[in-house]
Design an enzyme around this catalytic site. Sequence first.
Site, PDB file in Angstrom:
ATOM      1  N   SER A  43       0.724  -1.411   0.041  1.00 41.89           N
ATOM      2  CA  SER A  43      -0.004  -0.136   0.004  1.00 41.89           C
ATOM      3  C   SER A  43       0.773   1.363  -0.236  1.00 41.89           C
ATOM      4  CB  SER A  43      -0.929   0.028   1.199  1.00 41.89           C
ATOM      5  OG  SER A  43      -0.163  -0.045   2.264  1.00 41.89           O
ATOM      6  N   ASP A 329      -3.411   7.732   8.390  1.00 34.80           N
ATOM      7  CA  ASP A 329      -4.252   6.748   8.949  1.00 34.80           C
ATOM      8  C   ASP A 329      -3.345   5.790   9.528  1.00 34.80           C
ATOM      9  OD1 ASP A 329      -2.996   4.743   7.075  1.00 34.80           O
ATOM     10  OD2 ASP A 329      -4.905   4.702   6.062  1.00 34.80           O
ATOM     11  N   HIS A 332      -0.352   4.517   7.282  1.00 33.05           N
ATOM     12  CA  HIS A 332       0.197   5.361   6.037  1.00 33.05           C
ATOM     13  C   HIS A 332       0.532   6.669   6.231  1.00 33.05           C
ATOM     14  CE1 HIS A 332      -2.532   2.016   4.587  1.00 33.05           C
ATOM     15  NE2 HIS A 332      -1.450   1.657   3.670  1.00 33.05           N
TER      16      HIS A 332
END
Length: 354
Positions: A43, A329, A332
């Site tokens: 991610s 978040d 990240h």
Amino acid sequence: MLLSVIMAILLCVFTSACLCESVGRIILPNNVSVSALLVFGDSFGDQGNNNYVNSSGKGNYPPYGKDFLGGKPTGRFSNGKTLPDFLVEVLGVKGYLSPFLDPVISDKDLQTGVSFASGGSGLDPLTSTSTAAIPMSVQLDMFKQYIERLKRNVDEEAANNIITNSVAVVVASNNDLFLSFPLRRSQYDALAYSNMLTKLVLNFIQELYTLGVRKMVVFSAPPIGCLPEVRTLAGDPQRRCADKENNLAQLFNTILEQQLQSWTTSFPQSRVAFIDYYNPFINIIENPQTYGFDVVDKRCCGTGEKEASFLCNKLTPTCPDRSKYFFWDGAHLSEKGNSIIIGQIIQDLVNSLF
């Protein structure tokens, strides 16, 4: 040589309203240019590929993308630009990187690089299976499809030149170390698992080499014990960094760096940059005020302790000043966090590749 990058970062650090949308462009050595950026992994590098697969790990809804192209949620796991976006910009290729699976991606975008990364993916095949992400092996298959599309768009010689003059980035291992290692404890101890992951990295970059890539960047694991989500799940009641997870990341990084050096000597026509993601990351966490951050142990989205992916959504409030938060978040970085990290690593990357 890094004056434009440094000045942009300093501007962001001392101007609270700045969200660091640009870190400038680095000056590459004479007669050197990068044709394309190719990103593989998880991610941290997913630019929206998970939008097009059956995975719950998506970032294509508010408040993701709050500061990207007018507030558009694209599948990037941040409020704005990600590591690939800043990297492709400072290398002078283009302003941001698109996902390969975007059905309306342009031929020009293909020619200057794309991301194949998938949120939730990892080097260990078990990782992608448990998260329904795109496995690294499938990302390689996607890269082969990319090469064939390039050859149809330009002639074969031009396609080969694009690949040869590209920079491939591998940013994985985060999910392996936190999610899959606990499931593998009956098979591997920390040392054996780190060796296994390192072997998978070497196999992956050798496949890239076979397909024509000559310049590769491999990110180390970050201090995963300091991610807000991990602090909540594995840290102490004061939510301090989880030492066990950080020690595992450091062990893996030490082995990976050593083995990459050995691999490079066997392939003298290639250049491989091992990028220490851990120490710049931890330095920001330990010295937040130096970089203009007020909060480095919680995220901007929601309560700051457990929201990531679908738990960070339009119903969860966001922090009042995103430029003061290192994390967007639970796992990240914020746009500003990503820009600061690129400013920290770019010199080592350029020195290693060119």
